[in-house]
Design a protein around this motif. Structure first.
Motif, short mmCIF file in Angstrom:
data_model
loop_
_atom_site.label_atom_id
_atom_site.label_comp_id
_atom_site.label_asym_id
_atom_site.label_seq_id
_atom_site.Cartn_x
_atom_site.Cartn_y
_atom_site.Cartn_z
N UNK A 77 8.61 -0.64 10.61
CA UNK A 77 7.62 -1.48 10.49
C UNK A 77 6.54 -0.08 11.09
N UNK A 78 6.25 0.07 11.96
CA UNK A 78 5.92 1.00 12.60
C UNK A 78 5.11 2.06 11.46
N UNK A 79 6.31 2.75 10.93
CA UNK A 79 5.77 3.84 9.93
C UNK A 79 5.52 2.94 8.65
N UNK A 80 5.87 1.61 8.13
CA UNK A 80 5.17 1.10 7.06
C UNK A 80 3.60 1.14 7.14
N UNK A 81 3.48 1.04 8.87
CA UNK A 81 2.36 0.08 8.95
C UNK A 81 0.66 1.38 9.14
N UNK A 82 1.45 2.13 9.79
CA UNK A 82 0.38 4.18 9.28
C UNK A 82 1.18 4.83 7.76
N UNK A 83 2.30 4.59 6.79
CA UNK A 83 1.93 5.19 5.72
C UNK A 83 1.07 4.70 4.69
N UNK A 84 1.05 2.90 4.87
CA UNK A 84 1.20 2.55 3.30
C UNK A 84 -0.49 2.55 3.64
N UNK A 132 -0.13 -5.53 3.25
CA UNK A 132 0.18 -3.64 2.59
C UNK A 132 0.76 -3.14 1.52
N UNK A 133 1.52 -3.80 1.75
CA UNK A 133 3.18 -3.45 0.24
C UNK A 133 2.63 -3.86 -1.00
N UNK A 134 1.79 -5.90 -0.67
CA UNK A 134 1.48 -5.97 -1.82
C UNK A 134 0.08 -4.99 -3.16
#
Length: 1650
Positions: free
Chosen positions: A1128-1135, A1248-1250
């Motif tokens: 969760x933390x990673x995707x918050x930053x990468x997306x 952010x995925x959307x």
């Protein structure tokens, strides 16, 4: 020999700082080279910086410690060089936006230089780049990987730089800053307002260049905005600080018109109990934790800002004095010892800042050249006296406080004010001292009274002298009597069982004798050496030392000799093994006799051992500053030392060690020898010794500053003696050490250990004695040269004269290395020997560290400097003013000695840092390897000592760090490494020295990372705990990686080291869960760190972004809970988020989205999302993170997974210290929708995925959510709410009609569902979905209107009340997110529609619905009021007073509310009888329902902070509705308020209340039925009670009669009797401490009644 300082350059003639002008002559001569050295260092740093080469910023860091040297050395550097350095620093700082460490280091340096030299340079600092740095670094969505400690340090240091730069902001900056942040303040119910006021306080300058901005109209606007939020400590403190800055700097503003509102707010900001009320605000407004942490400076208490404002508001003929006195009249009762509590701290701070700012203002007015306009605001004698008179009320209350901090602050404030207005303060001190002597019930009063006399002792003496010269002999005699009485009682205060009182007594004696006595007195006859010249505040009893040293230093030669004889007799007759440190300052030269007690080889008895230890230690300290006198006793001292080392007692050996160190030091070191001696300058009034200020100007020097100290300058005989001692106890001991280790001569007899211990002790003692006087080892040079290159000179410093030569230290290094190898092989289990070896190595390799340790200890002692030896900068007694504090000459000399010690420790520390050709010698490398081996020893004590020494060595020689890291990480990889080796390795690797190095060296960081990840084979729990903690430390201190990591490797020319490292990590198999879960987590974390750190390298970043993002997306459904949370933390930053946001980023941010990178990432993510069952499995996995407990009312919001995590595991997982804006962006206060199981970070991932992948995500979620929306499990409902929130807030453009219909249909189902289990989570989902975009939340999300349509659709009348309450709850959270100042026409109509419906349903039978209606009505009404207020303010056609009308349909909603409340009150009063007769009345019940709704409306307006725009409505509601019996509480409040009103008004109230009560009592006495009702009598008694309780600790003349009259009502029925009992009991409690004195004010009859 003693070297005189007279006749040589002094502080008054050379321009040097006094601490430099008074240095030993040899050092002082070298100080003159420092300005040129500084200029050279600036030129070198300037040449090293190349704007086109980013790496040159890192190379510039080596100069920063050198520039700091010149600041701390107080060097006289040229302003033009400072100007050049500041410009260079700002240029490098702004060019290093992606380099945290560079910015931290340069910002720290710039802050210090600007604080010290801002007035000496002419430069403008732009505020915008500093602001952009903060926004880019701490307030952007996608921040870097830096650890939270690094980010926190960065923010704190950059804000400090802003503080230091504010005075240099150019003209017009204030207007620009106000324009920038004014928009954030428009909506007071959005968190951006807190952020805006925080930035405004941080940046707004009040310097002379920006004075035109501060007008009366602007101040009025600020006060209006301040009042828009109530009951918020953070908000109040920010605005109070801003206003205080304006008050101090803006003289053009007419502050008189603002005094009432300002002092009212200041009073309200003190959280003190009123009557029986709470201390804190009843409904404090919550401020997000991140905002509080970011703008935390001085936010603990408003005291500083209030005190600053009050002091600078005071002007001649100003009403501010009256308002100030009223404020103090109200607060003084809370300073009393019996009225303490949580509020005591803020009140203590208020008193301290009042006195400090008052002194600062007076100093400024005395020194600064002012024009006529400013002169009219200066405080004269009358204004100073008025201020002191008011503050004395606080001093009188707080002087006997049981809170130590408050009591000391009172004493310090008394000291400061005694120099300002002695005629008021000193009689106050005298009276209270006499009172304390007579008081037997509160013994702590004597301690505080003595402390006050000690702190004010100099002021008392000066005042006495000045009055005697002005023929005011009576007052002068009174002051003299105070000194005599206090001194005569001082010995009685010396009580071993009462340390505080004893310390106060010592301070008193030290204070009086520091002022000297008559210069013609016999005490000045002859010459005497200082006994303890260099130690005022040392060891454990600083005031004991100061008292004795000052006292003995003032004695004449004859008295001094008599004292020595008595002391010698005492020491020889009494052995006090536990009191060595107390006895040694008084021993003088009595140690001469100790040599008669030589040790013999026979075993020592315990008594003899104790005696020898005591005498040797006494002698060691007694001779520490004896110098050449000891040359006459050379042989005796050598015999004593030799015998002590030969004694068969380790205790005696240790005492001999102390003696040898002391003897060597007294021979070779520089130290002052006349610190406490009376010097020959002209005393004040021929009696009082003048004190000096280290900041004194040349044209205002006192004569005392022209008398520099005499320094011990070692003679040739002393140096010869020292060399003899080194020859015997150092070189000879080294030879003995080598023989013992080489021949094992004592191994067979079993005496080897003892011989080794003593030999090592002798070596260590010799090194510590000469410290850096023994030259350090010579370095090596890359070209093979030995001692050719002259090291660069930066600052001067020397501990003493040189003894020995570098070869001696080098020989020691060689032999100690061999001995260390022998001990590690043959005696590895002997911790005592190994610790001794470590200490010897430390003294050999860490050149200057012994001086630094001594300085550090001394520096800490001076932090606790007693106010008894401080004279404030402003002295109106003499008068004589200085720029800083004044101290006795001996204190200035002591600080000079401390300065010389520091200089010595630093003068050679950095000389090789700037020369890349210099490296440590092979001998030093050998000793470093020894320390490395010792730091992984199996004994923890040995590891600890060796680790500290090794860290110091690595700091001195950074080139040694890489080899250390490689060696230590190999230990982690080694499967056969024992536990202690792993523990020692982790300890060194976790030091900041190594962690900082990892950011600069690619080989070290690669070895470090792989060493940790390949250490899972260690089975010990201690090992695994140490490795985990090491990894956590690396995370929180992570500051990036070296750019060399992105260069190609030698073996793979086409592959950077970075990609090779990523490949090695991937090869561990963590993606297949083959690793232990903790190592799996660490591997994932490292991968994330590396990719985030590679953003600046677009080629490398683009190669791994897509694959890494896909990897973490898959981890959302991982079986490991920790991995899911890290994902969760990673995707918050990468997306990347939505395309429109990406395009709005700055040019630097475009590196995060390299060409082709987004499409590649989108394709990989979509492929994963389309996998069969992926989204369903992901939702299911995330639902497991929601651990639902029986009690969901936890106070702090954390992931549910934390319940099964250890502290270190949480540190690994929650690495991301979120400085950016938190959610929700509006204050959370609605209890109906409270809950902490909605995770906004999960919703953000779906959003952010959307935005990243588009419709495939929505389609996949639609398929998966059906099962979760219908589930009865709360955890599945939670994750469904989070997914829905992400969809609704994504703003994805395109043809979404069908999707929107599906979304609204689902929301309708949720709203109409009868279950209440997940209402808080779905309310949070709705709130997240309608949350405004942009910083202030002013831009509405795309689907907000559709959501409002859905929520405003009426529900069937038949629905359950729970459904209706749920709908209103959803409406309330939706309306909170609408930005009222920026409402659209459609949003306004929604408010009108909602209000119409709410008025219709105000009498709903369900209590839950009524509460929801009250809350929703509060939000809707306040939104409408603020919207129309802003619309009218922005209308150009409206002027003057504005009459606001609020339309709800065709009705005026505010009038409708208040009129309804009035009718309701009348209806209820008329129906009371029906209730008493139990006759049901539906109209009355309906009225009570409406009354309840009105209460909910009022409470909601207070809890939300929205009451400021609804005050007229709330007042109109309260008046007719409230009919509570609050008489006693009102009386308590009235008693408090009487303190702050005019004397005439309070007297009138007292007289009328007394007369009324007296009439009632006389009437009652004449007739049983007087005609007065109980309520009437109770009212009169309460009025009398308020008068009595208004003076809780004083005894004015009117009080006895009032108390007596009140007591006569004790026989009345309840509630009168209860009121009288409570009031009399409170009177007795508050007057208990002084009752013995105050009871004399009562007559016998009054006492009998009371």
């Amino acid at each position: 020999m003693a070297r005189e300082g007279g006749g040589e350059p002094t502080a008054a003639t050379s321009g040097m700082h006094i601490y430099n002008a008074w240095l030993p002559p040899a050092v002082r001569d070298e100080v003159a080279r420092e300005p040129a050295a500084f200029a050279g260092a600036v030129r070198e740093a300037r040449a090293a910086w190349r704007p086109d080469d980013p790496d040159s910023a890192d190379a510039s860091l080596k100069w920063i410690p050198i520039f700091f040297l010149f600041i701390y050395a107080k060097s006289d550097i040229a302003p033009e060089d400072v100007h050049t350095l500041v410009e260079l620093g700002l240029e490098i700082f702004h060019a290093s936006q992606n380099k945290f460490v560079v910015q931290i280091k340069w910002a720290d340096l710039l802050t210090i230089f600007l604080k010290k030299h801002a007035k000496r340079i002419s430069i403008s600092v732009q505020w915008r780049p500093l602001y952009d740095t903060l926004i880019r670094t701490h307030f952007k969505r996608n921040m870097g990987p830096e650890g939270w400690k690094v980010k926190q340090q960065h923010f704190e240091i950059v804000t400090s730089l802003v503080h230091a730069s504010r005075s240099l902001f150019p003209e017009g900056a204030a207007a620009e800053i106000w324009s920038e942040f004014r928009l954030l303040l428009e909506n007071p119910w959005h968190n951006s307002a807190f952020e805006g006021v925080g930035f405004l306080r941080l940046f707004l300058p009040a310097n002379s260049r920006n004075q035109d901005h501060f007008t009366t109209e602007w101040i009025a606007e600020c006060l209006d905005i301040w009042g828009s939020i109530t009951n918020c400590n953070f908000w109040d403190i920010q605005w109070a600080s801003i206003i205080s800055r304006c008050i101090k700097g803006s003289t053009s503003v007419d502050w008189e018109s603002f005094l009432p509102i300002l002092f009212t707010r200041y009073l309200n900001m003190f959280e003190v109990p009123i009557s029986s009320g709470n201390v804190s605000f009843p409904f404090p407004l919550y401020v997000p934790r991140n905002t509080r942490s970011l703008f935390s400076s001085d936010t603990g208490t408003p005291s500083k800002a209030i005190a600053k404002s009050v002091v600078y508001l005071l002007k001649p003929n100003s009403l501010a004095f009256d308002h100030f006195e009223k404020l103090i009249n109200f607060l003084e009762q809370f300073y009393h010892p019996s009225n303490g509590g949580s509020w005591t701290y803020s009140l203590e701070r208020f008193l301290e800042y009042l006195s400090l700012y008052f002194e600062k203002r007076l100093r400024h007015e005395q020194f600064e050249a002012m024009d006529d306009k400013h002169n009219q605001f200066c405080l004269g004698k009358e204004e100073r006296a008025a201020f002191v008179k008011v503050v004395l009320k606080l001093l009188a209350r707080g002087q006997y406080s049981k809170d130590d901090s408050l009591a000391e602050t009172v004493s310090i404030a008394t000291s400061i004010l005694s120099y300002v207005e002695p005629s008021l303060v000193i009689p106050f001190v005298a009276i209270n001292f006499q009172l304390a002597l007579e008081t037997t019930t509160a013994t702590h009063q004597l301690e505080n009274a003595v402390t006050s006399v000690a702190f004010s002792g100099r002021a008392i003496l000066l005042s006495s002298l000045c009055l005697s010269q002005s023929d005011d002999s009576s007052t002068s005699d009174t002051f003299n009597d105070l000194i005599i009485i206090s001194l005569s009682n001082a010995l009685l205060g010396m009580d071993a069982n009462d340390p505080p009182k004893t310390i106060a007594t010592m301070q008193l004696i030290g204070s009086i004798f520091s002022n000297n006595l008559e210069s013609s007195s016999p005490i000045n006859e002859g010459y005497q050496s200082s006994i303890m010249s260099g130690t005022f505040l040392v060891e454990d009893s600083p005031y004991y030392y100061s008292m004795l040293e000052i006292l003995l230093g003032k004695l004449s030669q004859s008295l001094f000799n008599q004292s020595l004889k008595k002391i010698a007799k005492f020491v020889n007759a009494n052995i006090l093994p536990g009191a060595t440190s107390e006895g040694t300052p008084t021993t003088g030269y009595v140690g001469r006799e100790v040599h008669n007690k030589r040790a013999t080889k026979a075993m020592l008895s315990p008594a003899l051992e104790t005696a020898l230890d005591y005498y040797l230690r006494v002698l060691a300290i007694a001779i520490k500053y004896a110098g050449p006198v000891l040359l006459s006793y050379k042989q005796e001292l050598q015999n004593i030392i030799t015998s002590s080392f030969q004694a068969p007692s380790w205790k005696v050996n240790g005492a001999g060690d102390c003696l040898l160190r002391s003897l060597l030091g007294t021979m070779v070191l520089y130290y002052p020898i006349d610190m406490y001696k009376t010097f020959s300058c002209q005393p004040i009034a021929n009696i009082v010794e003048p004190w000096g200020c280290s900041k004194a100007h040349q044209d205002q020097e006192v004569e005392m500053l022209n008398f520099p100290p005499k320094w011990h300058d070692p003679s040739q005989d002393e140096l010869s003696f020292a060399n003899e001692l080194l020859e015997f106890h150092f070189l000879s001991a080294l030879e003995n050490l080598w023989i013992i280790c080489e021949t094992k001569i004592h191994s067979e007899t079993g005496e080897e250990k003892e011989h080794l211990k003593v030999t090592l002790l002798r070596i260590h003692s010799a090194l510590q004695g000469v410290m850096s006087c023994l030259p350090e080892m010579r370095p090596s040079y890359k070209d093979g040269r030995s001692n050719v290159v002259e090291p660069m000179f930066f600052i001067a410093g020397s501990a003493g004269s040189v003894v020995g030569n570098p070869e001696m230290r080098e020989k020691a290094a060689e032999l100690v290395h061999k001995a260390c190898r022998y001990l590690l092989k043959e005696r590895t289990d002997d911790s005592i020997l190994l610790v001794l070896v470590v200490r010897v190595i430390d003294a050999l390799v860490n050149y200057g560290s012994l001086e630094y340790k001594e300085w550090s200890s001394h520096f800490e002692d001076w932090k606790a400097e007693s106010a008894s030896v401080i004279e404030p900068s402003c002295n109106f007694i003499i008068p004589f003013h200085c720029q800083g504090k004044k101290r006795p000459r001996w204190a200035l000399v002591d600080k000079t000695h401390m300065q010389n010690t520091w200089r010595c420790s630093q003068s050679s520390y950095h000389i090789y840092h700037t020369n890349a050709d210099v490296s440590p010698s092979s001998l030093m490398i050998n000793l470093m390897n020894d320390l490395l081996d010792l730091s992984i020893h199996n004994y923890e004590t040995v590891r600890s000592y060796a680790g500290r020494s090794l860290t110091k060595l690595l700091n001195r020689w950074p080139s040694l760090k890489s080899n250390c890291v490689l060696t230590l990480t190999d230990n982690l990889r080694d499967s056969k490494a024992p536990e202690h080796m792993v523990l020692g390795s982790c300890s060194i690797l976790s030091s900041e020295t190594i962690l900082r190095h990892l950011a600069t060296d690619s080989i070290s960081v690669s070895s470090f990372i792989m060493g940790i990840l390949e250490s899972s084979h260690h089975e010990s729990l201690k090992c695994q705990k140490a490795i985990t903690e090491l990894f956590v430390e690396y995370n929180i201190h992570f500051s990036g990686i070296s750019r060399s990591l992105f260069k190609n490797t030698e073996c793979e020319a086409d592959k950077p080291v970075f990609l090779s490292l990523v490949s090695q990590i991937n090869a561990l198999g963590f993606a297949t869960n083959s690793l232990h879960w903790r190592y799996n987590l660490m591997a994932n974390r490292v991968l994330l760190l590396l990719i985030l750190a590679s953003r600046s390298e677009s080629d490398v970043y683009s190669q791994i972004l897509a694959e890494t993002a896909g990897h973490f997306l898959r981890n959302l459904k991982s079986q490991l809970p920790h991995s899911r949370i890290l994902a969760i933390s990673a995707l918050k930053t990468l997306l990347q988020g939505s395309p429109d946001k990406a395009s709005a980023q700055d040019s630097q941010q475009s590196l995060d989205c390299p060409e082709g990178g987004t499409l590649s990432t989108r394709g990989i993510l979509n492929n994963i999302i389309r996998e069969d069952g992926f989204m369903s499995e992901t939702l299911n996995s995330l639902s497991h993170v929601h651990i639902i407990s029986d009690n969901d009312d936890s106070s702090e919001k954390t992931y549910g997974a934390s319940s099964f995590m250890s502290g270190s595991d949480q540190e690994i997982t929650y690495f991301y210290f979120d400085f950016s804006a938190s959610w929700p962006r509006t204050p959370s206060w609605i209890s109906l929708v409270g809950g902490d199981t909605f995770y906004s970070s999960f919703a953000r991932i779906f959003k952010r995925l959307i935005q990243q992948c588009g419709m495939p995500v929505i389609s996949s979620l639609q398929d998966a959510l059906g099962e979760f929306l219908s589930s009865k499990e709360k955890s599945r409902q939670c994750v469904a709410a989070e997914a829905m929130a992400g969809i609704l807030h994504s703003d994805l453009t395109g043809n979404l009609e069908s999707e929107n219909n599906w979304l609204m249909l689902q929301l309708q189902k949720i709203m109409l569902a009868p279950s209440l289990q997940s209402v808080p989570e779905w309310a949070a989902c709705i709130q997240y979905a309608v949350t405004g975009k942009e910083r202030s939340g002013s831009r509405a999300p795309v689907l907000r209107q559709k959501l409002l349509d859905c929520l405003c659709t009426p529900v069937p009348q038949s629905v359950a009340s729970t459904v209706l309450a749920k709908r209103y709850s959803f409406l309330s959270v939706t309306l909170t997110e609408i930005s009222a100042p920026n409402m659209s026409l459609a949003e306004e109509q929604y408010h009108v529609k909602v209000l119409d419906e709410l008025f219709v349903n105000m009498s709903h039978p369900s209590g839950q619905v009524r509460e929801a209606i009250g809350v929703t009505m509060c939000i809707a009404c306040s939104n409408m009021r603020l919207f129309r207020l802003f619309r009218q303010e922005n209308s150009k056609n409206i002027s003057g007073d504005v009459i606001m009308t609020e339309q709800a349909g065709n009705e005026n909603w505010s009038k409708q509310l208040t009129d309804g409340a009035t009718e309701l009150s009348v209806s209820i009063q008329n129906s009371i009888s029906k209730y008493l007769e139990l006759i049901p009345d539906s109209a009355t019940e309906n009225g009570l329902d409406k009354k309840e709704e009105i209460f909910h409306f009022i409470i909601a307006s207070l809890k939300s902070g929205r009451s400021s725009v609804l005050l007229d409505v709330i007042t109109g509601l309260i008046y007719p509705v409230l009919s509570l019996q609050v008489r006693e509480h009102a009386a308590g409040v009235l008693a408090s308020l009487i303190k702050a009103i005019d004397n005439d008004l309070s007297k009138d109230f007292r007289d009328r209340s007394y007369a009324q009560a007296q009439r009632i009592l006389h009437t009652r006495q004449r007739a049983a039925k007087s005609g007065h009702s109980i309520a009437t009598t109770h009212g009169a008694v309460l009025a009398l009670t308020a008068s009595v309780l208004s003076v809780p600790y004083d005894m004015p003349s009117w009080l006895p009669s009032h108390v007596t009259l009140l007591a006569r009502f004790i026989h009345e029925p309840s509630p009168i009797k209860s009121t009288v009992t409570k009031a009399v009991a409170e009177f007795k409690r508050t007057h208990a401490d002084t009752w013995i004195i105050q009871k004399a004010s009562f007559t016998e009859d009054e006492l009998e009644v009371a």
